[in-house]
Scaffold this motif. Sequence first.
Motif, PDB file in Angstrom:
ATOM      1  N   TYR A 209     -16.312   6.466 -28.820  1.00  0.00           N
ATOM      2  CA  TYR A 209     -17.161   5.292 -28.386  1.00  0.00           C
ATOM      3  C   TYR A 209     -16.139   4.474 -27.745  1.00  0.00           C
ATOM      4  CZ  TYR A 209     -14.912   3.517 -32.580  1.00  0.00           C
ATOM      5  OH  TYR A 209     -13.935   3.009 -33.641  1.00  0.00           O
ATOM      6  N   GLY A 210     -16.504   3.855 -26.905  1.00  0.00           N
ATOM      7  CA  GLY A 210     -15.597   2.728 -25.950  1.00  0.00           C
ATOM      8  C   GLY A 210     -15.380   3.269 -24.762  1.00  0.00           C
ATOM      9  N   PHE A 211     -14.816   2.571 -23.858  1.00  0.00           N
ATOM     10  CA  PHE A 211     -14.627   2.599 -22.192  1.00  0.00           C
ATOM     11  C   PHE A 211     -14.232   4.143 -21.975  1.00  0.00           C
ATOM     12  CE2 PHE A 211     -12.354   3.026 -18.505  1.00  0.00           C
ATOM     13  CZ  PHE A 211     -13.272   2.521 -17.592  1.00  0.00           C
ATOM     14  N   SER A 212     -12.901   4.527 -22.643  1.00  0.00           N
ATOM     15  CA  SER A 212     -12.625   5.828 -22.341  1.00  0.00           C
ATOM     16  C   SER A 212     -13.568   7.055 -22.704  1.00  0.00           C
ATOM     17  CB  SER A 212     -11.323   6.389 -23.130  1.00  0.00           C
ATOM     18  OG  SER A 212     -10.565   5.408 -22.891  1.00  0.00           O
ATOM     19  N   TYR A 213     -14.169   7.110 -23.586  1.00  0.00           N
ATOM     20  CA  TYR A 213     -15.367   8.053 -24.290  1.00  0.00           C
ATOM     21  C   TYR A 213     -16.254   7.936 -23.374  1.00  0.00           C
ATOM     22  CZ  TYR A 213     -18.872  10.745 -26.867  1.00  0.00           C
ATOM     23  OH  TYR A 213     -19.628  11.808 -27.223  1.00  0.00           O
ATOM     24  N   ASN A 214     -16.944   6.565 -22.830  1.00  0.00           N
ATOM     25  CA  ASN A 214     -17.986   6.589 -21.984  1.00  0.00           C
ATOM     26  C   ASN A 214     -17.640   7.079 -20.594  1.00  0.00           C
ATOM     27  OD1 ASN A 214     -19.684   5.418 -23.971  1.00  0.00           O
ATOM     28  ND2 ASN A 214     -19.011   3.208 -23.222  1.00  0.00           N
ATOM     29  N   LYS A 215     -16.540   6.846 -20.183  1.00  0.00           N
ATOM     30  CA  LYS A 215     -15.945   7.454 -18.885  1.00  0.00           C
ATOM     31  C   LYS A 215     -15.936   9.068 -18.934  1.00  0.00           C
ATOM     32  CE  LYS A 215     -13.687   6.969 -14.966  1.00  0.00           C
ATOM     33  NZ  LYS A 215     -13.914   5.924 -13.657  1.00  0.00           N
ATOM     34  N   ILE A 216     -15.545   9.548 -19.691  1.00  0.00           N
ATOM     35  CA  ILE A 216     -15.597  11.099 -19.578  1.00  0.00           C
ATOM     36  C   ILE A 216     -17.073  11.654 -19.795  1.00  0.00           C
ATOM     37  CG2 ILE A 216     -15.023  11.801 -22.116  1.00  0.00           C
ATOM     38  CD1 ILE A 216     -13.380  12.989 -19.204  1.00  0.00           C
ATOM     39  N   THR A 217     -17.970  11.023 -20.599  1.00  0.00           N
ATOM     40  CA  THR A 217     -19.180  11.551 -21.059  1.00  0.00           C
ATOM     41  C   THR A 217     -20.171  11.259 -19.696  1.00  0.00           C
ATOM     42  OG1 THR A 217     -19.718   9.863 -22.497  1.00  0.00           O
ATOM     43  CG2 THR A 217     -19.009  12.034 -23.513  1.00  0.00           C
ATOM     44  N   ALA A 218     -19.662  10.392 -18.981  1.00  0.00           N
ATOM     45  CA  ALA A 218     -20.432  10.128 -17.951  1.00  0.00           C
ATOM     46  C   ALA A 218     -20.578  11.217 -16.747  1.00  0.00           C
ATOM     47  CB  ALA A 218     -20.048   8.854 -16.819  1.00  0.00           C
ATOM     48  N   ASN A 219     -19.386  12.161 -17.201  1.00  0.00           N
ATOM     49  CA  ASN A 219     -19.274  13.186 -16.080  1.00  0.00           C
ATOM     50  C   ASN A 219     -19.610  14.660 -16.799  1.00  0.00           C
ATOM     51  OD1 ASN A 219     -18.097  12.058 -13.343  1.00  0.00           O
ATOM     52  ND2 ASN A 219     -16.950  11.346 -14.881  1.00  0.00           N
ATOM     53  N   TYR A 220     -19.289  14.803 -18.148  1.00  0.00           N
ATOM     54  CA  TYR A 220     -19.369  15.880 -19.133  1.00  0.00           C
ATOM     55  C   TYR A 220     -19.985  15.632 -20.478  1.00  0.00           C
ATOM     56  CZ  TYR A 220     -15.661  17.382 -16.009  1.00  0.00           C
ATOM     57  OH  TYR A 220     -15.076  17.616 -14.821  1.00  0.00           O
ATOM     58  N   LYS A 221     -20.593  16.678 -21.016  1.00  0.00           N
ATOM     59  CA  LYS A 221     -21.287  16.548 -22.121  1.00  0.00           C
ATOM     60  C   LYS A 221     -20.505  16.841 -23.269  1.00  0.00           C
ATOM     61  CE  LYS A 221     -25.168  18.463 -19.622  1.00  0.00           C
ATOM     62  NZ  LYS A 221     -26.118  19.854 -19.527  1.00  0.00           N
ATOM     63  N   ASP A 222     -20.630  16.357 -24.575  1.00  0.00           N
ATOM     64  CA  ASP A 222     -19.869  16.386 -25.644  1.00  0.00           C
ATOM     65  C   ASP A 222     -20.658  17.684 -26.463  1.00  0.00           C
ATOM     66  OD1 ASP A 222     -18.516  16.206 -27.927  1.00  0.00           O
ATOM     67  OD2 ASP A 222     -18.853  14.014 -28.264  1.00  0.00           O
ATOM     68  N   SER A 223     -19.683  18.704 -26.776  1.00  0.00           N
ATOM     69  CA  SER A 223     -20.148  19.693 -27.523  1.00  0.00           C
ATOM     70  C   SER A 223     -20.395  19.458 -28.964  1.00  0.00           C
ATOM     71  CB  SER A 223     -18.902  20.726 -27.614  1.00  0.00           C
ATOM     72  OG  SER A 223     -18.655  21.278 -26.397  1.00  0.00           O
ATOM     73  N   PHE A 224     -20.025  18.323 -29.421  1.00  0.00           N
ATOM     74  CA  PHE A 224     -20.267  18.029 -30.990  1.00  0.00           C
ATOM     75  C   PHE A 224     -21.762  17.935 -31.002  1.00  0.00           C
ATOM     76  CE2 PHE A 224     -20.997  14.410 -33.881  1.00  0.00           C
ATOM     77  CZ  PHE A 224     -20.500  15.017 -35.037  1.00  0.00           C
ATOM     78  N   TYR A 225     -22.383  17.376 -30.029  1.00  0.00           N
ATOM     79  CA  TYR A 225     -23.878  17.374 -30.281  1.00  0.00           C
ATOM     80  C   TYR A 225     -24.562  18.454 -30.239  1.00  0.00           C
ATOM     81  CZ  TYR A 225     -22.525  12.615 -30.164  1.00  0.00           C
ATOM     82  OH  TYR A 225     -21.986  11.137 -30.526  1.00  0.00           O
TER      83      TYR A 225
END
Length: 322
Positions: free
Chosen positions: A252-268
Amino acid sequence: MQKYFKYILLFLLIPSFAALASLLPIKIPAWLQLISYLSPYLFNLGLLLFIFLEKKILALFVCVLNVVSISNLFNYAGNNKSVKSSIRILSLNCNQLKQGNVDITTLANEISKSNPDIVCFQEFGVKQNWIDKKGVDQYLKNTFIDYPYIVFSREFNNIYGLAILSKFPVIDTEELLLPTSIMNGIVKHSVVIHRDTLSVFNVHLYSFNQPKFSVRNSIKAIKKQHAELESIINNSSSKKTILAGDFNFPAYGFSYNKITANYKDSFYKSNLIFGSTLQNIMLPWRIDYQFYADQLTCVDFNISSTAISDHKLTLGEFSINN
């Protein structure tokens, strides 16, 4: 006693609002982002005070402010996909192989249990005659015999660095940021898988685990992470890209939001409910990730404990969409 609890709650409201601010789609100050990382602890404190206080509204407010931030630590979707052809990618921060009596052979045996096609190591090193780069490369090939393609990236004067092991040809390597004495680094690899070329980024962003911890050093770490994230995004134009490694920021937070704006998180795409990637139960964060781009599908993902590091293994399974 009730009076003191109320004062504590009022104090907790300040960092709780910081946690909420970290979810905004804007770049917030580094110090505010640092405070937001306290969200799991603030939620637990709010919950505890909710139990003991007669007037519960403030405690409930603290919990609500923080539950939004920590919700990304949990997965509610699940995954049951199956495909005919896929690749398995394993990532692990090796903790400089200082966990107990761990050596390269122990590490190789642990990795073989998962039988991945590609392995990304962070904080990886070979203590045997490490100055001789050719000797180190040969030593790795003799140890990881199932992986004919091995690239070990480090600065000349650093025993530790980033390594990729692959069953598929690694045709190009670009060292965007070499591991220094503080271990962080970013290396981009082009891996040929049948008729496709996959971009694999082995990532270890700037760490909060400095020799001398201070708020100033932590704020510096966040600012460096922001710059490193820009480097990744600016060098990852391929739609067949995987970013794997130790990112050193929570989900969560800016860094995570920045990367997930371009990529998907495999955890989900996993069947996991909770996703902490650190062995220490007092550190309930997920900081090790495998992110993937649009022309890939995550078939499965898992996080598993290991005795060889203070981090957990992440194992993703992906198919390439043509």
